[in-house]
Each structure stands twice: as C-alpha cells, then as structure tokens.
Design a protein around this motif. Structure first.
Motif, PDB file in Angstrom:
ATOM      1  N   ARG A 499       1.086   6.735  -1.255  1.00 20.47           N
ATOM      2  CA  ARG A 499       0.273   6.874  -0.039  1.00 20.47           C
ATOM      3  C   ARG A 499      -0.985   7.685  -0.291  1.00 20.47           C
ATOM      4  N   ARG A 503      -6.364   4.046  -4.225  1.00 18.53           N
ATOM      5  CA  ARG A 503      -6.365   2.646  -3.792  1.00 18.53           C
ATOM      6  C   ARG A 503      -5.854   2.504  -2.365  1.00 18.53           C
ATOM      7  N   VAL A 504      -4.801   3.240  -2.023  1.00 15.74           N
ATOM      8  CA  VAL A 504      -4.236   3.131  -0.680  1.00 15.74           C
ATOM      9  C   VAL A 504      -5.127   3.833   0.337  1.00 15.74           C
ATOM     10  N   LEU A 507      -8.010   1.719   1.595  1.00 13.40           N
ATOM     11  CA  LEU A 507      -7.723   0.406   2.176  1.00 13.40           C
ATOM     12  C   LEU A 507      -8.423   0.207   3.510  1.00 13.40           C
ATOM     13  N   ARG A 512      -4.134  -2.133   5.096  1.00 16.66           N
ATOM     14  CA  ARG A 512      -3.189  -1.069   5.459  1.00 16.66           C
ATOM     15  C   ARG A 512      -2.069  -1.624   6.343  1.00 16.66           C
ATOM     16  N   LEU A 515       0.345  -3.436   4.105  1.00 23.10           N
ATOM     17  CA  LEU A 515       1.148  -2.504   3.324  1.00 23.10           C
ATOM     18  C   LEU A 515       2.218  -1.857   4.204  1.00 23.10           C
ATOM     19  N   VAL A 547      -2.438  -3.934  -4.104  1.00 22.37           N
ATOM     20  CA  VAL A 547      -2.621  -3.429  -2.749  1.00 22.37           C
ATOM     21  C   VAL A 547      -3.989  -3.805  -2.175  1.00 22.37           C
ATOM     22  N   ARG A 548      -4.992  -3.985  -3.026  1.00 23.93           N
ATOM     23  CA  ARG A 548      -6.298  -4.416  -2.539  1.00 23.93           C
ATOM     24  C   ARG A 548      -6.402  -5.933  -2.454  1.00 23.93           C
ATOM     25  N   SER A 550      -4.164  -8.018  -0.855  1.00 25.93           N
ATOM     26  CA  SER A 550      -2.936  -7.970  -0.074  1.00 25.93           C
ATOM     27  C   SER A 550      -2.342  -9.342   0.210  1.00 25.93           C
TER      28      SER A 550
END
Length: 960
Positions: A499, A503-504, A507, A512, A515, A547-548, A550
C-alpha cells in the motif's frame, strides 16, 4: 400480356399484375413490346412477377423508368455476379461523358444498381454475402468518384494541397466505418464516415492558397452534398459523420497526427468498438496503411485486454435497456436476439483478445466468428448457430428495406407487406416465417445473455461485507489469521509495504478501485492454499508489476478460478511466480484449465504456432519475434504447471520442452530465410530445400532439455560453394548462409519485452569459436574424420537433426554414423573419457560438502552416466552399429542391454538413476534451488553408477 404469377399467393399476384400494367402503360408502344418480349423467357417472367409483387420500390422505379428496367432485363446483369472493379469503372465512365453532372449521374447510377441488387437478393440469385458486398462496392464507388470530382474542382480554384513535412501532394482518406467498413452494408443503409488527411500544410496556389485543413473540409462538404442531398432524383447514400473525433461539434477533417493524439489522449472504449471495422476506401494506399497502423494500438491493446470488460458490460446493459425503453421487440437489428447482439458478441472478443490473437483483427463478422471458434472463445456449435441466425436476420433486414427502399429494420404490420416478406424469405405464410425468426432470435439472445455475465450480486454482496477487514485501513492480523495465514504479522507487513509503495500511491482512481476490489479476493485465494503466507509473498511481485496495467487485475477479478490457479502455481513454484511477474501476459493461459494441464504434442505445438504466426508476414521480423517469445513462454508454463500437478513424468517433461524448442527453431529458420531472401534472393542449390540444416547437440540433441537450458547448435550447408543468390543484391552462397546463421542466432538471443528465446552455444561446430559459422557437409565430414578430438566425438553421439533441409539431414546422419562407427582402441577411448571427466569435475563441480550430492557433476551423477554411454558408443559401435542410431541416453542404454554389452540389470539401474536425477533437477529448477541434494537421498543410485564406472574405467583411472 399478363405475367406468370402462378407461384405467388393471390394478393401478391394481383399486385404484380397491376404494377406490370402500369409499367407497360407508361412505356412507349415499342418499349412496351420490347418489355413483353424481354420477359418471355421462363426465368425472367417469374422473376419480374416476384419483384413487382414483393417490392413497390422496384415497381415504382420501373414504372417511372421503364427504359432502365428494359436495359437491365436485356443486359444479362440481373442474372450475373459483377466483378468488383466494374462498380467504380462503370461510374467513372459515365462521369467522364461530355456534359455529365455529378449529382444526377450518382443518383441514376445508384438507382440502376440498387434495382439490380434488390432483384438478385429477392429472387435468391445472390446470397447474403453478395448482396452486402455489392451494396458496399456501390457505396465505395460513389464515395470515391464524388471525392475525385470534388477535389479536382477545388484544385482548379485553390491549387493542390501539399504536406508541410513531406512536400508531397495530399489526398483525403475516407475511413468507412461500421457495416460499410466491413463491406457488409445493407440495401438501404446510411454510411458512417471519418475524413482524414496525412499532413498539415497549404495548397500550392500563388493567388489563393488555403490550409490543407480548409481545403479538405471543402472537399468533405462536397462529398457529403453529392451523396446525401435529396434532389428530384432522390439521394445516393445518407451520410453520418458523428463518429469523428468530438462528434458533431468536432472539425469535419483531421490530419493523421491530430487523429492519433485524440484517440491516445481522449479515445473512449465505444470509439475502439467503432473503429474495429474502420477501412480506408480512398486515397494513397501507403498513407492509408500508415493511418491504420497508427490507430491499431488504440483499437487493439497489445495483449489480452480484460480492462475493457466493464465498459463492454456497460454497453451491453445499455443495449438491453434501450430495447425495453424504445419498444424494439419487432426490430430485427436492435431488438432482443437481433443483428446488433451478434455483432456485439464478435466485437467483444475482438476488443478483449484482438491485441494478441491477430486472427481477430478482421472486419467481416462471419470470419471473426469462425476465428472465435478456432481460438476456443466460443464453442463451434454456438458459432454455427450465430452465423445461421446472422444470415437469416440480414436476409430479413433486406426483405424489409427492399420493399420500399426505406432505412428500417422494423417488422411490417401491413398484411400485404408481411406476405411479401414471408414470400421473399421462402415461407408460404407470415406465421411460419415469424416462428423461424423467433427461434433464431431466442438462440442469439441466449448467447448474448451469457456474454460478460454480471457478477452474482448476492454472493458478491456477502463477500464484500466480509472483506472490509481484509484490505484498506481496517486490515487486521485477526482477519488474516481467520482465513488461514500462519504468520499473519509478516503477511500484514507485506500488505502495508504494498500500500505504501510508489506504484500504488501514484494510482489513478480507476486503478485504485480495481486494486481495492482485487486484494481481498487474492487474500482469500491464498488462504485456500497449503501455505498462504508463502503464496502471498510470491504473488505480490506480480501485483506490483501489473498494478498500473489494471486490466490484468480485472482478468483475475472476472475469472476467480484463474486466480485460484495462479495462487496455487505460484505457491508451488517460485520459478513460475517469477515468470508470471516478468510476463503478466501469461495470465491469459490460466483461463483454460484443461489446456493449462495438457501440454500439446509436437504436431499440436507446430499447429498452434502456425496459427499464431499465420497472419504475420514472414519478413515482419519484430512481430515474428514477439509471437515466438509469447509462444515459448506460454508453452513452457503449461509444461511446468503439468509437472507440478503430477501429470507429466520426467521423460515427458523433457520431451515437451524439446519439442517446443524444435518447432520454434523451424519457425526461426523460416523467418530468417524469408528475411534474407527478400533482400538478396535465394542461393543457388540443388532441389527445393534450404540447403541448410540445424543440428542440436547436448540436451537438445539428447531430447533432455530443462526449463533454463540453452541450445547447443551446429549449422551445416550443402549448397554450391561457388554459387550466389538470385536477387538484385546478390551474395555469394557462403556469405548468404553465414548471414542466415547469424540471423537465426539474433532472433533466438535478442532481448525483447518477453526476454530471449534461448541462449545459443555454437562452440561444438568444427574448430569451435574459430571455425566458420556454417561449414559445408564436406568440411564437417573431413573435420570429424581427420581433426576432431575424442570429446568432440562424444558430443557427436548426442547430435540430432532439429530443423531445416531433410536432404542435408540425411547426409549428416550418414556422416555421423560413419564417424561413430570408426574402429577405435578401447583403452585409448577410456583414457580420453576419464581425462575429460576429471577436467570437467575440476572446472565445473562446485565445492561439494560431504553431506551434499551435486546431481550433474557429482560422483555417480548425471555426467558420469552420460560419459559411460558415450564411451560405449565410441568403443563398441564399430561392432554394434545400432548404438549409433540414437542420440538420447535412455535408448542407447536400452540398446546396450539388447546387444548384451551391459547386463540388463545394470543398464536398467543406470536408466533409473538417470531419470531420477533429471526429475530432481527439474523440481529444483522450479523451486529455483541449486542442483544439489542431500547425499543420502540417492545413495543407492550413486553406488550403482560408480560401480559401473569403475568396471569400465578402473584401468584408465589407474593410469591417470
């Protein structure tokens, strides 16, 4: 003269007779007689009656223009399929006639061809695909000629538009969208267009220069007016420009750069959907190709795009809501089970999978559906049902529209029109037709309902309520412990670290949200494994990697069984976890569990690879290299998953990994060959083959590849050494084949987004690194017979043809067998083998602890068995030539037992030890562990190998 109306129902027969009388009355006396004579032949009489009964459009047009009807009846065009070029050529010929006026010529031309198209469709002289093709070709011809005439007129006033960058004259590119783009236009459709031109700049007029944008705006306006305006002669095609950037409020034309920037920065998913069928129908072919190439990354994401699912789900819900809101139940296009739903099914798969499965990058709906069946997106029976329904619905649409040339897809309410429609569709009455229609619509509706089904709301709500403490601010040790985590504190820290990662934190809101939706599901999936903490630790690098992007999270959210497979495999193997983190595109392979755990055999592999590269040009090097890397990564994953699941024994693991390498080498050679021959022509040689072959040594030759194995290769050619290639840029054969070998190595070793294919070792060729890269067969034979060392003959034992010219392979096999069967002094061979073994152990064996056993180099290990086998072949093949047939250790050991050169029990013991060592090595590779084990684990096997070694080499060991 009355018409032959016997096959028609009485109300339609009466309508036909009245229409025919009106036509004859309108015609001059000679014309009336000519018409009666023209329809006298049997087929035409019944066709005329059918048309006048079932299409007031045709009867009204024939009444107003009996000469047009006569011309078509006598020309033979009503009975024949027209070649594609005739539409454009015929129109241009009329426009170039003296005194021709664009507007009236276009409208008369449209009338003539629409009469012909509807006639052939209603009389079933043309199938559905010809009808939509001809209508589309007519539209393309009218667009092209309207553009040509309009641009020529404007150039006389303002000069020729010139590109600022290139300095070349510019042409307007008309992008046909929707059904016209796919050449699937219906008989009374509007046409959706987008106008584009290559470059900004100005016209070259000295008196009145204007910008290219202004010039092409005027051209576009001229095209629209020529086609869309209603005159006493009617219209040509209704033109819809609302699909252009910014819709009705946007500029009428855009240059390529502006278009690309718009779609890159502001393009929406519905615009991707619309552009699937986009097709340039005017302008320079190279410029048109450049435009489509620039749009492709927007339309098709590079790999499988599950990020678009939510948008597609929204579109689907809008379609369903629109049917209810507007009462479209009787609309064959927009209603439930209608044409639009079939198109949506096909285009969903195009958007989701078209980036990787290039066969989906087609415009024609029926071809896309067939590709869906080939790829397993839809069952074949479903595709067959959808295709049958599509053709029935399109025929129904034409029967509706061809009645009065009106743009409608509503089923008729008038009884006479219903009877006419049923007759055109081949039914005796309306109710029978309607029953068939409803059957098709029910089938389509069922398939549409199953597509991108919404989550089960109740279950999702329950899970969401339970997940409040599994992610976000409320995440707790207790919640992790409750779902099975043994070390929840450590796992909680990993989640906090995720978290807090850059990267997170960076977002956007959509990423987000995805995720937040994904993480509780991931944690629950980890909790179902044997070691949830380890599974989470291994999966998190993948989460960080994607994560980017998604869309990959959506893939797993939408496919919980795939998420379960991912967690299980990563928990079982850090090697798989690393591969997935490096190459998230492999997540797509988890969607089909059946294929994931059933690696294909060599022929199936070859077929799968051929399908993946079939639509790529052989000389498109980058695309081929990308496709090969994905193919290898996906197939190796399938092997690893099958081994972890216990579905592949060690021999089959190596077989599969070796087959993968072989089919890749075949394709690499084909690509390298195409790339070079395109530039230089083909080398002078006998026969049709390559005159070149690739031979695998070492593990590849022995059919024993592991997960990280490199390839030991030798290239050989037998083409004429004094010859040259046939192209304008000719090369000597020797240079050509050297470059061919270099190109093969480059394709295999180049680092790309999906990594390398293989590391390549060429040191086993004659004279090693100092030798020529591609020796001739003669040079290879001389070297092996006169100059090769014993260790090189040991290597030759494991040499095997893997790709290329079978004629070269046969000659190589003869040389190999001849060399291996040479008479040798057994003691000298033993001494050389022992010397080489000691040298290898000194250089390659890591410092081995007394309680550890190095599987490959340790005493009694894999290499000892390989050297025993190689000694046996070199020492005894002269008297037992069958030993020279095989390149793999297991079959050579079987032959040694059959020839009674080793006791059967001893040969079996060596085989069992060899297979067990390799199985352990595979498992260690999947666990990313060094290739050594506890010394006690294989104590019995090592003892048996050492005993055999001592029996064969005791004397040589003593001398050393």
């Amino acid at each position: 003269m009355s018409l032959s109306t016997v096959p028609l129902p009485e109300p339609l027969a009466a309508q036909a007779d009245v229409a025919w009388s009106n036509i004859l009355e309108r015609a001059s006396a000679p014309g009336a007689q000519a018409l009666q004579d023209a329809v006298a032949p049997a087929p035409l009489a019944s066709q005329v009656a059918r048309m006048l009964a079932c299409s007031p459009f045709v009867s009204d047009l024939a009444r107003r223009k009996p000469a047009l009807l006569l011309e078509l009846l006598t020309s033979g065009e009503l009975q024949a399929t027209l070649p594609e070029a005739q539409f454009r050529e015929g129109l241009r010929g009329q426009l170039e006639a003296e005194g021709a006026e664009l507007s009236s010529v276009l409208r008369r031309y449209r009338q003539r061809h629409m009469l012909r198209i509807v006639w052939r469709d209603f009389c079933r002289l043309a199938d559905t695909l010809e009808t939509v093709r001809d209508t589309s070709l007519l539209a393309e011809a009218c667009i092209g000629e309207a553009l040509r005439v309009s641009q020529q007129a404007l150039e006389r006033r303002f000069g020729t538009p010139i590109g600022k960058r290139s300095g070349r004259p510019q042409q307007l590119i008309v992008l046909a969208m929707g059904k016209l783009g796919a050449r699937e236009l219906n008989v009374s459709s509007d046409i959706d267009l987008i106008f584009a031109f290559p470059e900004a700049g100005y016209t070259d007029s000295e008196k009145r220069p204007i910008s290219n944008e202004e010039f092409f705006t005027k051209v576009g306006q001229g095209v629209i007016a020529a086609l869309d305006q209603i005159t006493p002669e009617g219209f040509v095609f209704r033109v819809d420009m609302r699909l252009r950037p910014y819709g009705e409020s946007g500029a009428l034309v855009h240059n390529f750069t502006a278009l690309e920037e718009y779609y890159q920065d502001q393009g929406r998913d519905w615009e991707r959907y619309a552009l699937i069928k986009a097709n340039p129908v005017t302008g320079d072919a190279d410029c048109a190709a450049e435009l489509m190439l620039s749009l492709r990354p927007f339309i098709y994401r590079r790999y499988v795009d599950f990020g678009v699912i939510e948008s597609l789900r929204g579109m689907k819900q809008m379609i369903t809501a629109e049917v209810r809101r507007r009462g479209l139940e009787d609309n064959v296009k927009l209603g439930h089970g209608g044409i639009r739903e079939i198109e949506f099914i096909a285009q969903c798969f195009q958007l989701i999978r078209g980036g990787r499965d290039l066969g989906l990058q087609q415009r024609e709906l029926l071809k896309v559906l067939d590709e869906c069946a080939e790829l397993g997106c839809l069952p074949r029976h479903a595709v067959d049902e959808l295709k049958s329904a599509y053709l029935f619905l399109r025929d129904s649409e034409h029967a509706i529209q061809g009645y009065r040339d009106q743009q409608t897809q509503e089923l008729p309410t008038d009884e006479l029109q219903r009877l006419a429609m049923a007759t055109v569709m081949g039914f005796e009455e309306w109710d029978t037709y309607r029953a068939a229609l409803e059957s098709h619509r029910a089938t389509v509706s069922a398939h549409f309902s199953e597509l991108i089904a919404p989550p089960e709301d109740d279950a999702d709500a329950e899970v969401a309520a339970d997940d409040s403490d599994l992610w976000g601010d409320n995440i707790s040790v207790e919640a992790l412990s409750d779902i099975g985590f043994a070390d929840p504190e450590a796992s909680l820290q990993r989640l906090h670290d995720l978290r807090a990662s850059k990267r997170v934190v960076a977002l956007q809101s959509e990423g987000r949200e995805r995720l937040d939706q994904f993480m509780p599901q991931l944690l629950r999936a980890c909790g179902e494994t044997e070691n949830p903490d380890l599974a989470l630790e291994r999966v998190l690098p993948l989460v960080v990697a994607v994560v980017r992007r998604s869309a990959y999270l959506v893939l797993l959210i939408e496919n919980l069984p795939a998420l379960a497979e991912l967690v299980m495999l990563c928990g079982a193997s850090p090697w798989i976890a690393e591969q997935m983190a490096r190459h998230p595109v492999l997540l797509d392979e988890l969607l089909d569990r059946a294929s994931l755990y059933q690696p294909p055999d060599k022929e199936e592999l070859r077929s799968e690879l051929n399908q993946q590269v079939a639509r790529l040009a052989l000389d498109d090097l980058e695309a081929q290299m990308d496709a090969l890397r994905y193919f290898k990564a996906a197939q190796v994953l399938r092997v690893a998953a099958s081994e972890i699941a216990g579905r592949l024994p060690v021999m089959k693991v190596s077989d599969n990994l070796t087959w993968i390498a072989e089919v890749i080498l075949e394709q690499v050679l084909a690509v390298a060959w195409a790339n070079l021959t395109h530039k230089h022509g083909e080398p002078q040689r006998e026969g049709e083959g390559y005159g070149f072959a690739v031979f695998g040594y070492g593990k590849l030759g022995g059919i024993e590849l592991g997960y990280g194995s490199d390839l030991d290769l030798v290239f050989v050619s037998d083409a004429a050494r004094q010859g040259s290639t046939s192209g304008a840029r000719a090369l000597d054969n020797t240079v050509f084949y050297m470059r061919l070998g270099q190109r093969i190595i480059h394709i295999l070793e180049a680092r790309m987004a999906l990594g390398q294919l293989y590391e390549v070792d060429m040191r086993l060729r004659p004279d090693g690194d100092s030798g020529t890269l591609v020796p001739s067969l003669e040079r290879f034979a001389r070297y092996q017979q006169d100059d090769a060392w014993t260790w090189e003959h040991q290597a030759l034992v494991r040499a095997r043809f893997v790709a290329g010219d079978s004629g070269v392979a046969d000659r190589f096999a003869g040389i190999r067998e001849q060399v291996l069967c040479l008479p040798r002094n057994e003691s000298e061979v033993a001494a050389e083998v022992v010397k080489m073994r000691r040298r290898m152990r000194d250089h390659l064996l890591p410092r081995e602890a007394p309680d550890r056993f190095h599987l490959k180099q340790g005493s009694g290990g894999i290499v000892d068995i390989e050297f025993i086998v190689q000694f046996a072949v070199l020492a005894w093949a002269n008297r037992h030539p069958r030993l020279a047939h095989w390149s793999d250790n297991v079959r050579i050991l079987e032959t040694l037992a059959r020839e009674e050169l080793l006791p059967e029990g001893e040969a079996q013991a060596l085989t069992e030890a060899y297979l067990q060592y390799r199985g352990a090595a595979h498992q260690l590779a999947l666990q990313q562990q060094p290739g050594e084990v506890d010394a006690a684990l294989f104590a019995t096997e090592r003892e048996q190998v050492v005993r055999c070694w001592n029996t064969l080499f005791a004397e040589a060991e003593a001398i050393e």
